[in-house]
Scaffold this active site. Structure first.
Site, PDB file in Angstrom:
ATOM      1  CE1 TYR A  82     -24.323  15.221 -16.694  1.00 29.13           C
ATOM      2  CE2 TYR A  82     -24.170  14.144 -18.815  1.00 29.13           C
ATOM      3  CZ  TYR A  82     -23.608  14.485 -17.611  1.00 29.13           C
ATOM      4  OH  TYR A  82     -22.328  14.084 -17.311  1.00 29.13           O
ATOM      5  CE  LYS A 114     -23.487  10.265 -17.670  1.00 26.51           C
ATOM      6  NZ  LYS A 114     -22.743  10.349 -18.990  1.00 26.51           N
TER       7      LYS A 114
HETATM    8  P1  NAD Z   1     -13.018   6.483 -22.077  1.00 30.13           P
HETATM    9  O1  NAD Z   1     -13.279   5.610 -23.256  1.00 30.13           O
HETATM   10  O2  NAD Z   1     -12.229   7.714 -22.296  1.00 30.13           O
HETATM   11  O3  NAD Z   1     -12.306   5.650 -20.904  1.00 30.13           O
HETATM   12  C1  NAD Z   1     -12.745   4.361 -20.546  1.00 30.13           C
HETATM   13  C2  NAD Z   1     -11.635   3.626 -19.818  1.00 30.13           C
HETATM   14  O4  NAD Z   1     -12.101   2.306 -19.550  1.00 30.13           O
HETATM   15  C3  NAD Z   1     -10.348   3.512 -20.635  1.00 30.13           C
HETATM   16  O5  NAD Z   1      -9.242   3.698 -19.800  1.00 30.13           O
HETATM   17  C4  NAD Z   1     -10.392   2.066 -21.141  1.00 30.13           C
HETATM   18  O6  NAD Z   1      -9.084   1.525 -21.341  1.00 30.13           O
HETATM   19  C5  NAD Z   1     -11.091   1.379 -19.965  1.00 30.13           C
HETATM   20  N1  NAD Z   1     -11.704   0.088 -20.301  1.00 30.13           N
HETATM   21  C6  NAD Z   1     -11.661  -0.988 -19.510  1.00 30.13           C
HETATM   22  N2  NAD Z   1     -12.299  -2.022 -20.085  1.00 30.13           N
HETATM   23  C7  NAD Z   1     -12.742  -1.583 -21.275  1.00 30.13           C
HETATM   24  C8  NAD Z   1     -13.456  -2.203 -22.332  1.00 30.13           C
HETATM   25  N3  NAD Z   1     -13.862  -3.478 -22.263  1.00 30.13           N
HETATM   26  N4  NAD Z   1     -13.758  -1.446 -23.420  1.00 30.13           N
HETATM   27  C9  NAD Z   1     -13.393  -0.131 -23.486  1.00 30.13           C
HETATM   28  N5  NAD Z   1     -12.695   0.482 -22.499  1.00 30.13           N
HETATM   29  C10 NAD Z   1     -12.375  -0.227 -21.407  1.00 30.13           C
HETATM   30  O7  NAD Z   1     -14.450   6.817 -21.431  1.00 30.13           O
HETATM   31  P2  NAD Z   1     -14.800   8.018 -20.458  1.00 30.13           P
HETATM   32  O8  NAD Z   1     -15.309   9.144 -21.266  1.00 30.13           O
HETATM   33  O9  NAD Z   1     -13.684   8.261 -19.512  1.00 30.13           O
HETATM   34  O10 NAD Z   1     -16.090   7.401 -19.695  1.00 30.13           O
HETATM   35  C11 NAD Z   1     -15.971   6.491 -18.613  1.00 30.13           C
HETATM   36  C12 NAD Z   1     -17.246   6.578 -17.737  1.00 30.13           C
HETATM   37  O11 NAD Z   1     -17.366   7.913 -17.281  1.00 30.13           O
HETATM   38  C13 NAD Z   1     -18.552   6.275 -18.457  1.00 30.13           C
HETATM   39  O12 NAD Z   1     -19.427   5.608 -17.611  1.00 30.13           O
HETATM   40  C14 NAD Z   1     -19.108   7.641 -18.810  1.00 30.13           C
HETATM   41  O13 NAD Z   1     -20.522   7.676 -18.901  1.00 30.13           O
HETATM   42  C15 NAD Z   1     -18.640   8.450 -17.626  1.00 30.13           C
HETATM   43  N6  NAD Z   1     -18.467   9.871 -17.954  1.00 30.13           N
HETATM   44  C16 NAD Z   1     -19.021  10.793 -17.133  1.00 30.13           C
HETATM   45  C17 NAD Z   1     -18.865  12.148 -17.393  1.00 30.13           C
HETATM   46  C18 NAD Z   1     -19.428  13.164 -16.453  1.00 30.13           C
HETATM   47  O14 NAD Z   1     -19.485  14.324 -16.803  1.00 30.13           O
HETATM   48  N7  NAD Z   1     -19.806  12.775 -15.248  1.00 30.13           N
HETATM   49  C19 NAD Z   1     -18.178  12.566 -18.541  1.00 30.13           C
HETATM   50  C20 NAD Z   1     -17.598  11.593 -19.358  1.00 30.13           C
HETATM   51  C21 NAD Z   1     -17.757  10.242 -19.067  1.00 30.13           C
END
Ligand code: NAD
Length: 385
Positions: free
Chosen positions: A214, A129
């Site tokens: 949410y 999401k």
């Molecule tokens: P994060 O920043 O920790 O991880 C993002 C990943 O994407 C990293 O591995 C990064 O290297 C990679 N990436 C690839 N291309 C990129 C770019 N151009 N710029 C930045 N990073 C890039 O983020 P996250 O917290 O893991 O979030 C990722 C997704 O998951 C988002 O869509 C977020 O909304 C979703 N999320 C959902 C929940 C949930 O509870 N369902 C919780 C956290 C995050």
């Protein structure tokens, strides 16, 4: 009226419930194989453990921008170096018969590209999401998956969470009488100026797309209804460099065809709070915390009793993973398909429009319940302790 009887958890043996998702545990070679795309915080801290708790899903490959880091993780996860792919070689997953699905865990604006690429190589898509950063992108994602016959699911873990399922059953079973009002809050501090969440081209928006979603999605899920009108304000602290591209706070009100009104707040600028309350003619319930990964609490307050409903926690990510795997194995539409994420995208665009124009914005008036949802999640068993 007699004063309500307040029951603490340790006094509720007869009402305590244990919750268990009844999904068969399959031998590893019969489980649905996944490639996880994007190895950031969510993947490392929540999804790797969820795969180990799952009974229908298994992790087979990693897709990353940093092969070295991914190889180290692969080794710890019992995968081989050849199970690691970089983004440019994503299409090589096509030849991996053991990989039936991809789980997209990338910054929001990349969800569309990887969904379309996955659909082209015939892999089912579980996408984090928000589904995308616009209605147009979400529509394209739904269309791409439909065209190639793969399933698309929006990873709305909350709709698989036992506490939320119990709340929905209480509401729909009439315990609160007709529900009239809801309030939901999801606020936190986003301290990191360099974070992609604060860049418009990667995040698509601010607190609304990330945490306000949410409040919106859970209100739709618990009521089963679709909003027909929204009214919203946004605010960003002037001069705060974190909010030069995306909004800090949003307050939005949703009006539903039944007359239900829901008031919601989200922010990146306050200390953490995540709660939800549903007010009905005969009682109310609250979830506080409402949207965390663990330690959710459900309180029910009727005219005669205030009671905490004890529910055994089950990993929300494992539940959503196994739901999607079950749908793949049985050829069924997930409970939260792409269309469910697309509908939230429509409402969020209306919220931004309302805030911009300073007036209520009408949405298509839709009757009926659960209009965008597929097969109900595995039956949750509640056993008295
Ligand atoms: P994060 O920043 O920790 O991880 C993002 C990943 O994407 C990293 O591995 C990064 O290297 C990679 N990436 C690839 N291309 C990129 C770019 N151009 N710029 C930045 N990073 C890039 O983020 P996250 O917290 O893991 O979030 C990722 C997704 O998951 C988002 O869509 C977020 O909304 C979703 N999320 C959902 C929940 C949930 O509870 N369902 C919780 C956290 C995050």
């Amino acid at each position: 009226m007699t004063s309500p009887d307040v029951t603490r958890p340790d006094q509720t043996d007869s009402d305590a419930v244990q919750t268990q998702a009844r999904q068969p545990v399959l031998p590893p070679d019969q489980r649905v194989g996944y490639a996880v795309v994007g190895l950031g915080e969510l993947t490392e801290e929540q999804l790797y453990p969820a795969f180990s708790l799952s009974g229908q899903s298994r992790l087979c490959a990693l897709v990353t921008g940093n092969r070295e880091k991914a190889r180290e993780q692969a080794e710890l996860l019992g995968l081989k170096p050849q199970d690691v792919y970089d983004y440019d070689h994503f299409e090589e997953l096509k030849d991996r018969a053991d990989v039936q699905a991809v789980f997209i865990v990338l910054p929001n604006s990349l969800h569309r590209e990887y969904t379309e690429r996955a659909a082209r190589i015939g892999k089912h898509v579980l996408c984090e999401k928000p589904l995308s950063v616009s209605v147009a992108d979400a529509e394209a994602m739904v269309a791409a998956c439909e065209a190639t016959g793969v399933l698309l699911m929006t990873a709305y873990r909350i709709q698989y969470a036992p506490h939320h399922q119990a709340a929905r059953e209480l509401i729909q079973g009439g315990t609160l009488g007709r529900i009239k009002l809801m309030t939901a809050v999801d606020v936190q501090t986003e301290p990191n100026e360099g974070q992609w969440r604060l860049k418009r081209d990667l995040a698509g928006g601010g607190s609304l797309l990330d945490v306000g979603l949410y409040c919106l999605n859970t209100t739709r899920y618990l009521s089963g209804e679709e909003p027909c009108e929204v009214f919203a304000y946004t605010h960003s602290t002037p001069g705060d460099p974190r909010f030069s591209e995306v909004e800090e706070s949003v307050s939005f009100t949703l009006r539903f065809p039944s007359g239900l009104i829901s008031s919601n707040s989200c922010s990146y600028g306050t200390s953490k709070h995540r709660s939800l309350r549903v007010l009905g003619e005969k009682g109310n319930l609250s979830l506080d915390p409402a949207f965390d990964y663990t330690n959710l609490r459900l309180m029910v307050d009727t005219e005669t009793e205030v009671r905490e409903t004890l529910i055994k926690e089950t990993d929300q990510f494992a539940l959503e993973l196994d739901h999607f795997s079950g749908c793949i194995l049985n050829g069924e539409t997930p409970f939260t398909p792409g269309e469910e994420g697309l509908q939230d995208q429509r409402v969020m665009e209306a919220i931004y429009q309302s805030a911009r124009e300073g007036r209520p914005v009408q949405l298509e008036r839709l009757g009926g319940r659960d209009l965008f949802r597929g097969r109900k999640p595995a039956r949750i068993e509640r056993e008295r302790a």
